[in-house]
Motif scaffolding. Structure first.
Motif, PDB file in Angstrom:
ATOM      1  N   ARG A  54       0.835  -1.207   0.000  1.00  0.00           N
ATOM      2  CA  ARG A  54       0.000   0.000   0.000  1.00  0.00           C
ATOM      3  C   ARG A  54       0.872   1.261   0.000  1.00  0.00           C
ATOM      4  NH1 ARG A  54      -3.273  -3.239   3.352  1.00  0.00           N
ATOM      5  NH2 ARG A  54      -2.248  -2.441   5.224  1.00  0.00           N
ATOM      6  N   TYR A  55       1.952   1.234   0.765  1.00  0.00           N
ATOM      7  CA  TYR A  55       2.843   2.397   0.797  1.00  0.00           C
ATOM      8  C   TYR A  55       3.569   2.563  -0.537  1.00  0.00           C
ATOM      9  CZ  TYR A  55       1.952   1.864   5.805  1.00  0.00           C
ATOM     10  OH  TYR A  55       1.347   1.734   7.028  1.00  0.00           O
ATOM     11  N   LEU A  56       3.929   1.461  -1.168  1.00  0.00           N
ATOM     12  CA  LEU A  56       4.584   1.545  -2.474  1.00  0.00           C
ATOM     13  C   LEU A  56       3.608   2.069  -3.539  1.00  0.00           C
ATOM     14  CD1 LEU A  56       6.676  -1.737  -2.334  1.00  0.00           C
ATOM     15  CD2 LEU A  56       7.583   0.596  -2.350  1.00  0.00           C
ATOM     16  N   VAL A  61       5.326   3.415  -6.831  1.00  0.00           N
ATOM     17  CA  VAL A  61       6.309   2.380  -7.185  1.00  0.00           C
ATOM     18  C   VAL A  61       5.650   1.051  -7.537  1.00  0.00           C
ATOM     19  CG1 VAL A  61       8.288   1.041  -6.336  1.00  0.00           C
ATOM     20  CG2 VAL A  61       8.052   3.453  -5.706  1.00  0.00           C
ATOM     21  N   LYS A  62       4.539   0.734  -6.896  1.00  0.00           N
ATOM     22  CA  LYS A  62       3.946  -0.601  -7.019  1.00  0.00           C
ATOM     23  C   LYS A  62       3.686  -1.043  -8.462  1.00  0.00           C
ATOM     24  CE  LYS A  62      -0.005  -3.425  -5.693  1.00  0.00           C
ATOM     25  NZ  LYS A  62      -1.385  -3.403  -5.185  1.00  0.00           N
ATOM     26  N   PRO A  63       3.158  -0.198  -9.367  1.00  0.00           N
ATOM     27  CA  PRO A  63       2.914  -0.671 -10.737  1.00  0.00           C
ATOM     28  C   PRO A  63       4.156  -1.211 -11.432  1.00  0.00           C
ATOM     29  CG  PRO A  63       1.769   1.401 -10.362  1.00  0.00           C
ATOM     30  CD  PRO A  63       2.654   1.178  -9.169  1.00  0.00           C
ATOM     31  N   LYS A  64       5.320  -0.737 -11.028  1.00  0.00           N
ATOM     32  CA  LYS A  64       6.562  -1.195 -11.649  1.00  0.00           C
ATOM     33  C   LYS A  64       6.992  -2.568 -11.138  1.00  0.00           C
ATOM     34  CE  LYS A  64       8.296   3.554 -12.203  1.00  0.00           C
ATOM     35  NZ  LYS A  64       7.159   4.252 -11.578  1.00  0.00           N
ATOM     36  N   LEU A  65       6.346  -3.047 -10.078  1.00  0.00           N
ATOM     37  CA  LEU A  65       6.732  -4.323  -9.468  1.00  0.00           C
ATOM     38  C   LEU A  65       5.835  -5.485  -9.874  1.00  0.00           C
ATOM     39  CD1 LEU A  65       7.466  -3.158  -5.812  1.00  0.00           C
ATOM     40  CD2 LEU A  65       9.153  -3.815  -7.527  1.00  0.00           C
ATOM     41  N   MET A 110      12.176   1.667  -7.375  1.00  0.00           N
ATOM     42  CA  MET A 110      12.124   2.905  -6.604  1.00  0.00           C
ATOM     43  C   MET A 110      13.017   3.974  -7.222  1.00  0.00           C
ATOM     44  SD  MET A 110      12.054   1.335  -2.744  1.00  0.00           S
ATOM     45  CE  MET A 110      11.595   2.873  -1.966  1.00  0.00           C
ATOM     46  N   LEU A 111      14.197   3.584  -7.688  1.00  0.00           N
ATOM     47  CA  LEU A 111      15.101   4.545  -8.333  1.00  0.00           C
ATOM     48  C   LEU A 111      14.493   5.091  -9.620  1.00  0.00           C
ATOM     49  CD1 LEU A 111      18.495   2.698  -7.768  1.00  0.00           C
ATOM     50  CD2 LEU A 111      17.850   4.910  -6.801  1.00  0.00           C
ATOM     51  N   GLU A 112      13.790   4.239 -10.354  1.00  0.00           N
ATOM     52  CA  GLU A 112      13.109   4.692 -11.567  1.00  0.00           C
ATOM     53  C   GLU A 112      12.054   5.736 -11.234  1.00  0.00           C
ATOM     54  OE1 GLU A 112      10.201   2.799 -15.022  1.00  0.00           O
ATOM     55  OE2 GLU A 112      11.611   1.476 -13.952  1.00  0.00           O
ATOM     56  N   THR A 113      11.302   5.499 -10.165  1.00  0.00           N
ATOM     57  CA  THR A 113      10.294   6.466  -9.731  1.00  0.00           C
ATOM     58  C   THR A 113      10.944   7.777  -9.309  1.00  0.00           C
ATOM     59  OG1 THR A 113       8.897   4.637  -8.960  1.00  0.00           O
ATOM     60  CG2 THR A 113       8.372   6.831  -8.130  1.00  0.00           C
ATOM     61  N   LEU A 114      12.072   7.687  -8.617  1.00  0.00           N
ATOM     62  CA  LEU A 114      12.772   8.893  -8.182  1.00  0.00           C
ATOM     63  C   LEU A 114      13.286   9.701  -9.370  1.00  0.00           C
ATOM     64  CD1 LEU A 114      13.738  10.451  -5.674  1.00  0.00           C
ATOM     65  CD2 LEU A 114      15.872   9.135  -5.776  1.00  0.00           C
ATOM     66  N   ARG A 115      13.794   9.009 -10.391  1.00  0.00           N
ATOM     67  CA  ARG A 115      14.282   9.711 -11.587  1.00  0.00           C
ATOM     68  C   ARG A 115      13.138  10.430 -12.304  1.00  0.00           C
ATOM     69  NH1 ARG A 115      17.651   5.027 -11.947  1.00  0.00           N
ATOM     70  NH2 ARG A 115      16.151   3.998 -13.325  1.00  0.00           N
ATOM     71  N   GLU A 116      11.936   9.838 -12.257  1.00  0.00           N
ATOM     72  CA  GLU A 116      10.771  10.492 -12.859  1.00  0.00           C
ATOM     73  C   GLU A 116      10.450  11.812 -12.168  1.00  0.00           C
ATOM     74  OE1 GLU A 116       7.793   7.519 -12.542  1.00  0.00           O
ATOM     75  OE2 GLU A 116       8.592   6.280 -14.178  1.00  0.00           O
TER      76      GLU A 116
END
Length: 404
Positions: A54-56, A61-65, A110-116
């Motif tokens: 839920r936090y992700l 981030v969750k959709p990427k996992l 998570m790093l991908e989300t941060l770069r976005e």
């Protein structure tokens, strides 16, 4: 008092989650610094609890996992002595269910989300000094680089430099006497057919515990994790066991876990090409989490023996801190940190006590103690089932946050 800039020490899961939350929800300018030269690759397949997922989702981030992990409805706990079920840790009636995913895959998502969000982690940055004045905090790194902000988050893990040099030097990590030997196996049909597991099975025995879990959606990547009493080898980091030592380690694993209840174990073990040995450390149950304009988050504050929930707890730290920053009418940073400590510590203290108790039961025991432990495990799992469901349903975002 306005806070707009934060320094984050640590580019692992807690640090990147903090950077995402503070950028996305608090509109901070953040700078993230990691001592390693690149994202950490060490680490097995971790179980993301419903709370963690839920936090992700909240962080984006969750959709990427979804295509990287294996959905887990329950963890089946079995007696190594008899092969019989002792109980389950059940996620089936909670949304979302748990997800078993490679730690590296989680960090990459998570790093991908941060770069976005247009934020990059800066690597090979060793923190050497911190200075504070009335308005700012300054971090100095090896080589002379300087970062300034109004707040510094120590998200640099159990061996945190932020904690051991600048907040509470006396609070050192303690080796638990237990290590995790883990590996992965890309399984073929003949091996798949002999595995009596749904998604995750945990065997509890005299000489430790053995976890077998799929780590991909197709159930073709098997995670093998043996947690067992191991003498302190003087290393605080995980390492891949050298080839000449693999045979000795495999022989020890056969001694510990080879049994008629696991007739397939030796076949799996011989197919493993690389085993990583990771020593497990913990921190004392009480400790200082903040000082001045610095606060510790995740394992840097409350590292405990892994019990499948530590990532969720670190994410919870981040979300709660972000919410307090959003809602608190800040009189001072110290006032805000005290509020965070008051709200967070009871839940963390309970989790630490449970994790420490669980790891004590992993250490070697006699045959009679093993029989008694089977019965205690069965009773404990049955007793904890309702409470665990409540814990997995807990969402720190829904806590009443009312500040004057």
């Amino acid at each position: 008092m306005a806070i707009n800039e934060a320094i984050i020490i640590g580019g692992g899961i807690a640090g990147v989650a903090a950077a995402i939350a503070l950028t996305k929800f608090n509109h901070f300018k953040v700078a993230v610094f990691e001592i390693r030269p690149e994202p950490a690759t060490i680490g097995g397949a971790i179980n993301l609890t419903p709370n963690a997922l839920r936090y992700l989702e909240h962080l984006g981030v969750k959709p990427k996992l979804q295509l990287r992990g294996c959905e887990v409805n329950c963890i089946q706990v079995l007696s190594h002595r008899t092969g019989q079920p002792l109980g389950t840790v059940d996620f089936a009636n909670i949304e979302p269910h748990a997800l078993r995913v490679m730690r590296f895959d989680l960090l990459q998502a998570m790093l991908e989300t941060l770069r976005e969000l247009d934020v990059q982690v800066q690597y090979s940055k060793r923190l050497i000094a911190i200075e504070e004045d009335v308005e700012r905090i300054t971090a100095t790194f090896e080589g002379g680089m300087i970062a300034k902000g109004e707040l510094l988050l120590g998200c640099d893990g159990i061996h945190s430099v932020t904690r051991t040099k600048f907040i509470q030097p006396a609070r050192k990590p303690e080796y638990t006497g237990v290590a995790n030997a883990y590996s992965f196996l890309n399984i073929e049909d003949d091996v798949c057919d002999m595995l009596p597991i749904d998604t995750t099975s945990l065997y509890s025995g005299r000489h430790g515990s053995l976890l077998l879990s799929y780590a991909d959606p197709a159930h073709r990547r098997l995670y093998v994790s043996a947690v067992m009493a191991t003498a302190d080898v003087g290393s605080r980091e995980g390492w891949t066991v050298k080839r000449r030592e693999q045979d000795a380690l495999k022989a020890d694993l056969v001694r510990r876990f080879g049994h008629p209840s696991l007739p397939f174990f030796e076949t799996i073990l011989q197919k493993l090409e690389a085993i990583t040995l990771y020593p497990v450390y913990k921190l004392s149950e009480s400790g200082v989490w903040s000082s001045g304009k610095m606060i510790l988050v995740g394992d840097a504050a409350h590292a405990m023996p892994p019990q499948g929930e530590s990532v969720g707890l670190a994410l919870e730290d981040v979300i709660l801190l972000s919410r307090i920053l959003e809602h608190h009418q800040i009189k001072s940073i110290g006032d805000m940190f005290n509020c965070y400590d008051t709200m967070r510590r009871p839940r963390i203290d309970a989790a630490v006590k449970e994790a420490n108790f669980g790891f004590e039961t992993i250490k070697d025991r006699g045959w009679l103690g093993n029989i008694i432990m089977d019965w205690l495990t069965w009773f404990f799992l049955a007793w904890r089932q309702k409470r665990k469901s409540e814990e997995f349903s807990f969402d720190v975002r829904h806590n009443a946050i009312v500040f004057n």
